[in-house]
Scaffold this motif. Structure first.
Motif, PDB file in Angstrom:
ATOM      1  N   ASN A 146       0.802  -1.216   0.000  1.00 55.56           N
ATOM      2  CA  ASN A 146       0.000   0.000   0.000  1.00 55.56           C
ATOM      3  C   ASN A 146       0.836   1.269   0.000  1.00 55.56           C
ATOM      4  O   ASN A 146       0.310   2.363  -0.114  1.00 55.56           O
ATOM      5  N   LYS A 147       2.152   1.128   0.139  1.00 56.01           N
ATOM      6  CA  LYS A 147       2.980   2.319   0.195  1.00 56.01           C
ATOM      7  C   LYS A 147       3.239   2.857  -1.208  1.00 56.01           C
ATOM      8  O   LYS A 147       3.397   2.107  -2.164  1.00 56.01           O
ATOM      9  N   ASN A 148       3.271   4.161  -1.321  1.00 52.79           N
ATOM     10  CA  ASN A 148       3.564   4.777  -2.605  1.00 52.79           C
ATOM     11  C   ASN A 148       5.066   4.722  -2.838  1.00 52.79           C
ATOM     12  O   ASN A 148       5.850   5.204  -2.026  1.00 52.79           O
ATOM     13  N   LEU A 149       5.454   4.106  -3.952  1.00 50.10           N
ATOM     14  CA  LEU A 149       6.867   3.966  -4.258  1.00 50.10           C
ATOM     15  C   LEU A 149       7.331   5.199  -5.010  1.00 50.10           C
ATOM     16  O   LEU A 149       6.994   5.398  -6.166  1.00 50.10           O
ATOM     17  N   GLY A 150       8.081   6.073  -4.321  1.00 55.85           N
ATOM     18  CA  GLY A 150       8.559   7.301  -4.934  1.00 55.85           C
ATOM     19  C   GLY A 150      10.046   7.222  -5.221  1.00 55.85           C
ATOM     20  O   GLY A 150      10.808   6.569  -4.503  1.00 55.85           O
ATOM     21  N   PHE A 151      10.459   7.865  -6.284  1.00 49.13           N
ATOM     22  CA  PHE A 151      11.858   7.884  -6.667  1.00 49.13           C
ATOM     23  C   PHE A 151      12.345   9.325  -6.790  1.00 49.13           C
ATOM     24  O   PHE A 151      11.583  10.222  -7.159  1.00 49.13           O
ATOM     25  N   SER A 152      13.616   9.501  -6.510  1.00 47.41           N
ATOM     26  CA  SER A 152      14.288  10.756  -6.860  1.00 47.41           C
ATOM     27  C   SER A 152      15.195  10.465  -8.047  1.00 47.41           C
ATOM     28  O   SER A 152      15.791   9.394  -8.138  1.00 47.41           O
ATOM     29  N   ARG A 153      15.286  11.422  -8.951  1.00 44.67           N
ATOM     30  CA  ARG A 153      16.182  11.273 -10.101  1.00 44.67           C
ATOM     31  C   ARG A 153      17.125  12.468 -10.119  1.00 44.67           C
ATOM     32  O   ARG A 153      16.686  13.620 -10.199  1.00 44.67           O
ATOM     33  N   LEU A 154      18.411  12.194 -10.025  1.00 41.94           N
ATOM     34  CA  LEU A 154      19.431  13.244 -10.009  1.00 41.94           C
ATOM     35  C   LEU A 154      20.466  12.967 -11.087  1.00 41.94           C
ATOM     36  O   LEU A 154      20.706  11.815 -11.454  1.00 41.94           O
ATOM     37  N   ASN A 155      21.078  14.025 -11.576  1.00 41.85           N
ATOM     38  CA  ASN A 155      22.136  13.896 -12.580  1.00 41.85           C
ATOM     39  C   ASN A 155      23.496  14.012 -11.912  1.00 41.85           C
ATOM     40  O   ASN A 155      23.682  14.752 -10.941  1.00 41.85           O
ATOM     41  N   ALA A 156      24.450  13.273 -12.458  1.00 35.15           N
ATOM     42  CA  ALA A 156      25.797  13.279 -11.885  1.00 35.15           C
ATOM     43  C   ALA A 156      26.816  12.929 -12.952  1.00 35.15           C
ATOM     44  O   ALA A 156      26.460  12.529 -14.069  1.00 35.15           O
ATOM     45  N   LYS A 157      28.083  13.082 -12.603  1.00 33.98           N
ATOM     46  CA  LYS A 157      29.186  12.632 -13.460  1.00 33.98           C
ATOM     47  C   LYS A 157      30.096  11.728 -12.639  1.00 33.98           C
ATOM     48  O   LYS A 157      30.248  11.899 -11.427  1.00 33.98           O
ATOM     49  N   VAL A 158      30.699  10.764 -13.330  1.00 28.51           N
ATOM     50  CA  VAL A 158      31.547   9.788 -12.658  1.00 28.51           C
ATOM     51  C   VAL A 158      32.886  10.426 -12.307  1.00 28.51           C
ATOM     52  O   VAL A 158      33.576  10.979 -13.161  1.00 28.51           O
ATOM     53  N   ALA A 159      33.246  10.338 -11.028  1.00 33.40           N
ATOM     54  CA  ALA A 159      34.520  10.908 -10.570  1.00 33.40           C
ATOM     55  C   ALA A 159      35.578   9.842 -10.328  1.00 33.40           C
ATOM     56  O   ALA A 159      36.780  10.103 -10.464  1.00 33.40           O
ATOM     57  N   LYS A 160      35.149   8.636  -9.973  1.00 29.79           N
ATOM     58  CA  LYS A 160      36.109   7.569  -9.690  1.00 29.79           C
ATOM     59  C   LYS A 160      35.405   6.226  -9.784  1.00 29.79           C
ATOM     60  O   LYS A 160      34.242   6.102  -9.406  1.00 29.79           O
ATOM     61  N   SER A 201      22.577   9.180 -14.693  1.00 27.05           N
ATOM     62  CA  SER A 201      21.445   9.548 -13.840  1.00 27.05           C
ATOM     63  C   SER A 201      21.395   8.549 -12.704  1.00 27.05           C
ATOM     64  O   SER A 201      21.764   7.383 -12.874  1.00 27.05           O
ATOM     65  N   ILE A 202      20.934   8.999 -11.556  1.00 24.95           N
ATOM     66  CA  ILE A 202      20.785   8.084 -10.436  1.00 24.95           C
ATOM     67  C   ILE A 202      19.340   8.112  -9.948  1.00 24.95           C
ATOM     68  O   ILE A 202      18.698   9.161  -9.927  1.00 24.95           O
ATOM     69  N   LEU A 203      18.841   6.940  -9.608  1.00 28.58           N
ATOM     70  CA  LEU A 203      17.512   6.805  -9.030  1.00 28.58           C
ATOM     71  C   LEU A 203      17.666   6.335  -7.585  1.00 28.58           C
ATOM     72  O   LEU A 203      18.442   5.419  -7.303  1.00 28.58           O
ATOM     73  N   ILE A 204      16.924   6.961  -6.692  1.00 30.27           N
ATOM     74  CA  ILE A 204      16.953   6.583  -5.278  1.00 30.27           C
ATOM     75  C   ILE A 204      15.516   6.467  -4.786  1.00 30.27           C
ATOM     76  O   ILE A 204      14.737   7.418  -4.903  1.00 30.27           O
TER      77      ILE A 204
END
Length: 287
Positions: A146-160, A201-204
């Motif tokens: 019953n929980k709403n599955l929410g995601f955050s989407r952020l942009n990034a670049k690979v550093a290492k 992109s990263i999803l959390i």
């Protein structure tokens, strides 16, 4: 001659619902149910099953195979096929016909069969008790649907990129300038030709992000971001927080209402958002 019986069972994990129309109402509360069928095999062939035990019990009650078959919701032909199979596999007959006399003829379940059924039912009771214990292991998942599955989407670049066997740790520079770390399979790096400065992109998941008003260094998570509360949405016992980062991008956090009240969270509060490296899903991004 040695007679060998083998107990076997099949197990099915599914969800059950009190709503008979749950397919029409996907948000209806479901709970997990662990189901299992106990089978007794003889010489690698199916011998006793719940349905066959039911048939034997109904023959004992009615003294008639036709009536027992009807009560067991099977055909007369199926009932006889089961009886012939069980009689052929067992060292002694399970079902016998008796000729007519003063008391009349009929069909009986032998003492040997009754002993088998008694033992089967004892084992089945133990099996059911064990199954109930196993089912409780899934209890903490019951309310997840019953929980709403929410995601955050952020942009990034690979550093290492640091490889560890078939997995990698990837250090990422978010557009807001903060650094975080993600974990991924090495195959993801190879298949997507990920290298230093590659855009991703990263999803959390919102449920994977916890928040704190404490900014102590002792917090062990590798990923900690300073945020400000932008919006608060209350859904029953869950609270969804929209958190702003330095560049205006947002991170979602889903916490319990009890935690929300305990921390006395309000809009514009500064919170430390915390999440694990394995909670991040990496996606290749084209600039």
């Amino acid at each position: 001659m040695t007679y060998r019986y083998v107990l076997n069972y099949t197990t099915l994990m599914k969800t059950k619902s009190s709503n008979p129309h749950s397919e029409l109402f996907p948000n209806d509360k479901n709970s997990f149910s662990l189901e299992s069928k106990l089978l007794l095999h003889k010489d690698h062939e199916e011998f006793l099953t719940p349905k066959r035990v039911q048939l034997l019990e109904n023959i004992t009650v009615y003294g008639s195979i036709s009536q027992a078959a009807k009560t067991s919701d099977i055909t007369y032909k199926t009932a006889w096929a089961w009886i012939e199979k069980m009689n052929a596999l067992a060292p002694k007959p399970l079902v016998q016909k008796i000729s007519g006399g003063k008391g009349g003829g009929g069909t009986i379940v032998t003492a040997y069969a009754k002993e088998l059924v008694r033992l089967y039912e004892e084992v089945e009771a133990l099996h059911k008790k064990h199954l109930d214990t196993l089912e409780r292991a899934f209890g903490h998942l019951e309310d997840e649907e019953n929980k709403n599955l929410g995601f955050s989407r952020l942009n990034a670049k690979v550093a290492k990129i640091s490889k560890h066997d078939r997995r990698v740790s990837v250090e990422l520079r978010l557009e807001c300038g903060s650094m975080i770390t993600a974990e991924a399979p090495w195959a993801f790096i190879e298949v997507n030709s990920i290298q230093l400065e590659s855009p991703v992109s990263i999803l959390i998941e919102a449920e994977s992000v916890s928040v704190s008003k404490s900014f102590e260094k002792e917090i062990s998570s590798r990923n900690k971001l300073m945020t400000k509360v932008k919006e608060i949405l209350i859904h029953g016992q869950d609270v969804l927080l929209t958190l702003s980062l330095k560049d205006g991008s947002t991170l979602m956090s889903q916490i319990t209402y009890a935690s929300y009240e305990e921390m006395k969270i309000k809009e514009d509060d500064v919170l430390l958002a915390v999440f694990k490296a394995y909670s991040i899903t990496l996606l290749k991004r084209e600039e």
